[in-house]
Design an enzyme around this catalytic site. Structure first.
Site, mmCIF file in Angstrom:
data_model
loop_
_atom_site.group_PDB
_atom_site.id
_atom_site.type_symbol
_atom_site.label_atom_id
_atom_site.label_comp_id
_atom_site.label_asym_id
_atom_site.label_seq_id
_atom_site.Cartn_x
_atom_site.Cartn_y
_atom_site.Cartn_z
ATOM 1 N N GLU A 173 -8.973 2.635 -0.609
ATOM 2 C CA GLU A 173 -8.866 3.580 0.614
ATOM 3 C C GLU A 173 -9.659 4.950 0.061
ATOM 4 O O GLU A 173 -8.922 6.070 0.258
ATOM 5 C CB GLU A 173 -7.285 3.705 0.840
ATOM 6 C CG GLU A 173 -6.653 2.454 1.089
ATOM 7 C CD GLU A 173 -5.186 2.393 1.430
ATOM 8 O OE1 GLU A 173 -4.776 3.709 1.438
ATOM 9 O OE2 GLU A 173 -4.867 1.255 1.601
ATOM 10 N N ASN A 214 -11.793 -1.248 -2.161
ATOM 11 C CA ASN A 214 -10.779 -1.985 -1.250
ATOM 12 C C ASN A 214 -10.552 -1.003 0.051
ATOM 13 O O ASN A 214 -10.174 0.354 -0.423
ATOM 14 C CB ASN A 214 -9.591 -2.237 -1.928
ATOM 15 C CG ASN A 214 -8.582 -3.456 -1.148
ATOM 16 O OD1 ASN A 214 -9.202 -4.274 -0.744
ATOM 17 N ND2 ASN A 214 -7.518 -2.868 -1.218
ATOM 18 N N HIS A 250 -5.174 -5.290 7.734
ATOM 19 C CA HIS A 250 -3.885 -4.778 8.515
ATOM 20 C C HIS A 250 -4.226 -4.641 9.982
ATOM 21 O O HIS A 250 -4.652 -3.423 10.347
ATOM 22 C CB HIS A 250 -3.369 -3.522 8.172
ATOM 23 C CG HIS A 250 -2.960 -3.808 6.463
ATOM 24 N ND1 HIS A 250 -1.976 -4.535 6.151
ATOM 25 C CD2 HIS A 250 -3.520 -3.270 5.272
ATOM 26 C CE1 HIS A 250 -1.808 -4.259 4.968
ATOM 27 N NE2 HIS A 250 -2.864 -3.574 4.166
ATOM 28 N N GLU A 279 -5.532 -8.036 2.178
ATOM 29 C CA GLU A 279 -4.091 -7.594 2.582
ATOM 30 C C GLU A 279 -3.876 -8.082 4.006
ATOM 31 O O GLU A 279 -3.075 -7.324 4.702
ATOM 32 C CB GLU A 279 -3.963 -6.144 2.498
ATOM 33 C CG GLU A 279 -4.390 -5.640 1.126
ATOM 34 C CD GLU A 279 -3.978 -3.993 0.837
ATOM 35 O OE1 GLU A 279 -3.181 -3.524 1.715
ATOM 36 O OE2 GLU A 279 -4.464 -3.689 -0.200
ATOM 37 N N ASP A 281 -2.330 -8.942 7.309
ATOM 38 C CA ASP A 281 -1.008 -9.107 8.245
ATOM 39 C C ASP A 281 -1.484 -8.451 9.599
ATOM 40 O O ASP A 281 -2.338 -7.831 9.684
ATOM 41 C CB ASP A 281 0.183 -8.421 7.698
ATOM 42 C CG ASP A 281 0.147 -6.884 7.389
ATOM 43 O OD1 ASP A 281 -0.842 -6.157 7.702
ATOM 44 O OD2 ASP A 281 1.081 -6.547 6.567
HETATM 45 O O1 9MR Z 1 3.217 -3.012 0.730
HETATM 46 C C1 9MR Z 1 3.393 -1.741 0.025
HETATM 47 C C2 9MR Z 1 4.721 -0.875 0.289
HETATM 48 O O2 9MR Z 1 5.672 -1.894 -0.297
HETATM 49 C C3 9MR Z 1 4.527 0.281 -0.199
HETATM 50 O O3 9MR Z 1 5.831 1.213 0.001
HETATM 51 C C4 9MR Z 1 3.350 1.196 0.120
HETATM 52 C C5 9MR Z 1 3.191 2.571 -0.443
HETATM 53 O O4 9MR Z 1 2.093 3.276 0.246
HETATM 54 O O5 9MR Z 1 2.348 0.503 -0.114
HETATM 55 C C6 9MR Z 1 2.090 -0.836 0.319
HETATM 56 O O6 9MR Z 1 0.890 -1.495 0.255
HETATM 57 C C7 9MR Z 1 -0.293 -0.802 0.674
HETATM 58 C C8 9MR Z 1 -1.421 -1.391 -0.322
HETATM 59 O O7 9MR Z 1 -0.881 -1.094 -1.634
HETATM 60 C C9 9MR Z 1 -2.750 -0.684 -0.014
HETATM 61 N N1 9MR Z 1 -3.145 -0.800 1.482
HETATM 62 C C10 9MR Z 1 -1.922 -0.605 2.363
HETATM 63 C C11 9MR Z 1 -0.747 -1.204 2.039
HETATM 64 C C12 9MR Z 1 0.290 -1.257 3.056
HETATM 65 O O8 9MR Z 1 0.729 0.174 3.179
#
Ligand code: 9MR
Length: 365
Positions: A173, A214, A250, A279, A281
């Site tokens: 990101e 990513n 997402h 990722e 969803d």
């Molecule tokens: O799914 C993850 C969640 O449990 C955490 O609280 C969160 C913290 O920012 O991160 C989520 O995973 C993220 C991933 O690491 C990077 N892309 C976005 C995902 C969803 O927020």
């Protein structure tokens, strides 16, 4: 983000992609021979097995607390997928909560789980602006100190997991939606070269791991994905060891799924890079109805087909598989139901659509 009506063209695009998939029958189907897998077990084979026949891995993010506490969760994670990604336990705040003291155990557990179940592991993630330990964000480090800290973090983590990680999300990101670099602690203190440095350091620590950048909102052709393309083009020209681009995926049924995912991924493919959906969803405004469920299935399918139509798209990973443990409701108020199985592990239309797409793709290989 501006709300848009769901475009009718998404269905048309999905149908067009499906037609393209069907248009090139494999030698086996054309000659009427059975599939090399033997008897047709398409209805019962795991997602991972269907993916294998289609030439990609099917992965999931894994929540380690759920894996430890919930037997149906563990059974599904072990049985249906051919790769896994730690949802949180390889992030910096998890592995080094106190400076100099590593906490590898939960991540080691996932690596052991994957090995026991013949799964590959996507490492996630080495350089990010989020989920950093407090000692790092509150420490008043000079640029030189911060650079040393980042170098050491990457070296130590990649070395710890050396030989166990298939693909690392090295940088996560790094961009804003307008294509400018995100104003993170890394950009502020180290300048844009932190990205190239991170890839070089990761490669030094594990030369065999595939190294990815990513991001989200880069599924289709847009300002952000084009800026990323420009960056990776420059990195490749400078011989920076970057192997792939991860498209998070997402999505939200309120917005049309990009219909040009394969066109976008092909731009990276043409540079000699791998791609992956890392990722996936698709969240839904609650309450859910059948129309939304169908829209969700179509969005998952559009993402997957984008990967299947791209020569070096290596895997399609869902960000968790059951709504029970989704990150979505905690972040998007009034939305949820984003995963392919419901809270009772019953398959949704999206799960069925993924299976059908994979089966269809297998026949053209
Ligand atoms: O799914 C993850 C969640 O449990 C955490 O609280 C969160 C913290 O920012 O991160 C989520 O995973 C993220 C991933 O690491 C990077 N892309 C976005 C995902 C969803 O927020």
């Amino acid at each position: 983000m501006i709300k848009k009506h769901r475009a009718l063209c998404t269905g048309v695009a999905a149908a067009a992609v499906a037609a393209a998939l069907l248009a090139v029958p494999s030698a086996a189907t054309a000659s009427g021979q059975p599939h090399p897998g033997g008897a047709d077990d398409t209805a019962t084979a795991s997602l991972g097995r269907l993916g294998e026949r289609a030439g990609i891995r099917i992965g999931t993010a894994v929540d380690m607390a759920a894996l430890a506490a919930d037997t149906p969760y563990r059974t599904e994670a072990a049985g249906d997928f051919s790769s896994v990604t730690p949802e949180n336990v390889m992030k910096w705040e998890s592995v080094e909560p106190t400076r100099g003291t590593y906490a590898w155990a939960p991540a080691d557990d996932l690596v052991a789980f994957a090995r026991a179940n013949h799964q590959l592991v996507r490492g996630h993630t080495l350089v990010w602006h989020s989920q950093l330990p407090g000692w790092l964000t509150s420490g008043d480090f000079t640029a030189d100190q911060l650079r040393d800290i980042l170098h050491r973090h990457i070296t130590d983590e990649v070395t710890h997991f050396k030989g166990s990680i298939w693909q690392w999300d090295v940088v996560n990101e790094a961009f804003n939606d307008d294509g400018t670099l995100r104003n993170t602690i890394w950009l502020q203190k180290l300048g844009p070269d932190y990205i190239a440095d991170a890839f070089r350091w990761a490669h030094q620590a594990d030369p065999k791991a595939k190294l990815y950048i990513n991001d989200y909102n880069i599924e289709g052709v847009n300002a952000k994905s084009t800026a990323l393309l420009d960056l990776v083009t420059r990195l490749r020209a400078q011989h920076v060891p970057i192997d792939g681009v991860g498209v998070q995926g997402h999505l939200d049924t309120q917005y049309p799924a990009p219909h040009d995912i394969a066109d976008n991924l092909r731009r990276f493919d043409d540079l000699g890079l791998e791609t992956a959906v890392t990722e996936a969803d698709v969240r839904i405004p609650l309450p859910v109805d059948n129309t939304e469920r169908e829209a969700q299935a179509e969005a998952y399918s559009t993402l997957l087909q984008g990967c299947l139509l791209t020569a070096h798209c290596t895997d399609f990973t869902v960000w968790g598989f059951t709504d029970t443990y989704s990150w979505v409701p905690g972040v998007f108020g009034g939305e949820g139901s984003a995963n392919i199985l419901d809270t009772d592990y019953r398959p949704k239309a999206a799960y069925t659509a993924i299976r059908q797409d994979l089966a269809l793709a297998a026949h053209r290989r």
